[in-house]
Design a protein around this motif. Structure first.
Motif, PDB file in Angstrom:
ATOM      1  N   GLY A 194      37.671  40.360 -37.410  1.00 31.48           N
ATOM      2  CA  GLY A 194      38.628  39.349 -36.951  1.00 31.48           C
ATOM      3  C   GLY A 194      38.684  38.148 -37.893  1.00 31.48           C
ATOM      4  N   ILE A 195      37.513  37.700 -38.342  1.00 27.10           N
ATOM      5  CA  ILE A 195      37.473  36.584 -39.278  1.00 27.10           C
ATOM      6  C   ILE A 195      38.144  36.982 -40.593  1.00 27.10           C
ATOM      7  N   ALA A 196      37.897  38.226 -41.031  1.00 24.87           N
ATOM      8  CA  ALA A 196      38.493  38.696 -42.288  1.00 24.87           C
ATOM      9  C   ALA A 196      40.014  38.733 -42.209  1.00 24.87           C
ATOM     10  N   LEU A 229      29.413  37.804 -49.036  1.00 27.86           N
ATOM     11  CA  LEU A 229      28.492  36.702 -49.332  1.00 27.86           C
ATOM     12  C   LEU A 229      28.538  36.332 -50.818  1.00 27.86           C
ATOM     13  N   VAL A 230      28.643  37.317 -51.688  1.00 25.37           N
ATOM     14  CA  VAL A 230      28.760  37.039 -53.123  1.00 25.37           C
ATOM     15  C   VAL A 230      30.070  36.303 -53.407  1.00 25.37           C
ATOM     16  N   ILE A 231      31.158  36.759 -52.790  1.00 28.88           N
ATOM     17  CA  ILE A 231      32.445  36.087 -52.976  1.00 28.88           C
ATOM     18  C   ILE A 231      32.357  34.631 -52.505  1.00 28.88           C
ATOM     19  N   ALA A 232      31.717  34.410 -51.360  1.00 31.27           N
ATOM     20  CA  ALA A 232      31.550  33.043 -50.847  1.00 31.27           C
ATOM     21  C   ALA A 232      30.719  32.203 -51.809  1.00 31.27           C
ATOM     22  N   TRP A 287      35.384  29.243 -48.399  1.00 29.98           N
ATOM     23  CA  TRP A 287      34.050  29.801 -48.526  1.00 29.98           C
ATOM     24  C   TRP A 287      33.302  29.916 -47.202  1.00 29.98           C
ATOM     25  N   PRO A 288      33.451  28.985 -46.250  1.00 26.77           N
ATOM     26  CA  PRO A 288      32.717  29.176 -44.992  1.00 26.77           C
ATOM     27  C   PRO A 288      33.174  30.433 -44.236  1.00 26.77           C
ATOM     28  N   LEU A 289      34.471  30.724 -44.272  1.00 29.67           N
ATOM     29  CA  LEU A 289      34.956  31.946 -43.620  1.00 29.67           C
ATOM     30  C   LEU A 289      34.436  33.186 -44.326  1.00 29.67           C
ATOM     31  N   ILE A 315      32.012  36.050 -42.614  1.00 29.13           N
ATOM     32  CA  ILE A 315      32.294  37.487 -42.614  1.00 29.13           C
ATOM     33  C   ILE A 315      31.055  38.236 -43.092  1.00 29.13           C
ATOM     34  N   GLY A 316      30.485  37.772 -44.202  1.00 29.41           N
ATOM     35  CA  GLY A 316      29.300  38.419 -44.755  1.00 29.41           C
ATOM     36  C   GLY A 316      28.121  38.393 -43.811  1.00 29.41           C
ATOM     37  N   VAL A 317      27.861  37.253 -43.213  1.00 31.79           N
ATOM     38  CA  VAL A 317      26.732  37.129 -42.288  1.00 31.79           C
ATOM     39  C   VAL A 317      26.935  38.002 -41.056  1.00 31.79           C
TER      40      VAL A 317
END
Length: 127
Positions: free
Chosen positions: A11-13, A94-97, A111-113, A117-119
């Motif tokens: 959903g976040i993605a 996480l790498v993208i962030a 970046w927080p979104l 997503i990664g977390v």
């Protein structure tokens, strides 16, 4: 695996993808392309301008595709392959962030979104 966290990551993605396309077009890509004729020579080419716009929006489509993969893994019985897919997706976001934080010195609004997503994906895979 924890399906609810995978659904949350998906959903976040999707939300991030929609915001990326809409806000990016309005605040970055559109203004760059409008100012292009007197700007860099590469942006004077119609093909280059179309490729730039396509590349921007294809990023959003890839995020929606990744969200779809997370939903499929969450909805169906997933073995080791499903867990690995989710782990790779989580690490990728996480790498993208991290790259977004580093190159923008923390000023990139997305970046927080991307980190969330990664977390969520990693937590969903490991629980």
């Amino acid at each position: 695996m924890q399906p609810s966290l995978l659904y949350a990551a998906a959903g976040i993605a999707v939300g991030a993808a929609v915001m990326h396309s809409l806000l990016g077009e309005r605040r970055l890509i559109g203004p760059i392309l409008e100012a292009a004729p007197p700007g860099p020579a590469v942006l004077r080419s119609s093909l280059s301008r179309r490729i730039l716009r396509f590349a921007w929006h294809i990023t959003s489509l890839v995020w929606i595709t990744q969200a779809t993969v997370l939903i499929i893994v969450a909805a169906l019985p997933a073995g080791a392959q499903g867990r690995l897919i989710v782990l790779v997706t989580g690490v990728s976001f996480l790498v993208i962030a991290a790259v977004a934080v580093a190159i923008s010195r923390g000023r990139h609004v997305g970046w927080p979104l991307l980190a969330a997503i990664g977390v969520a994906a990693l937590a969903g895979a490991l629980m």
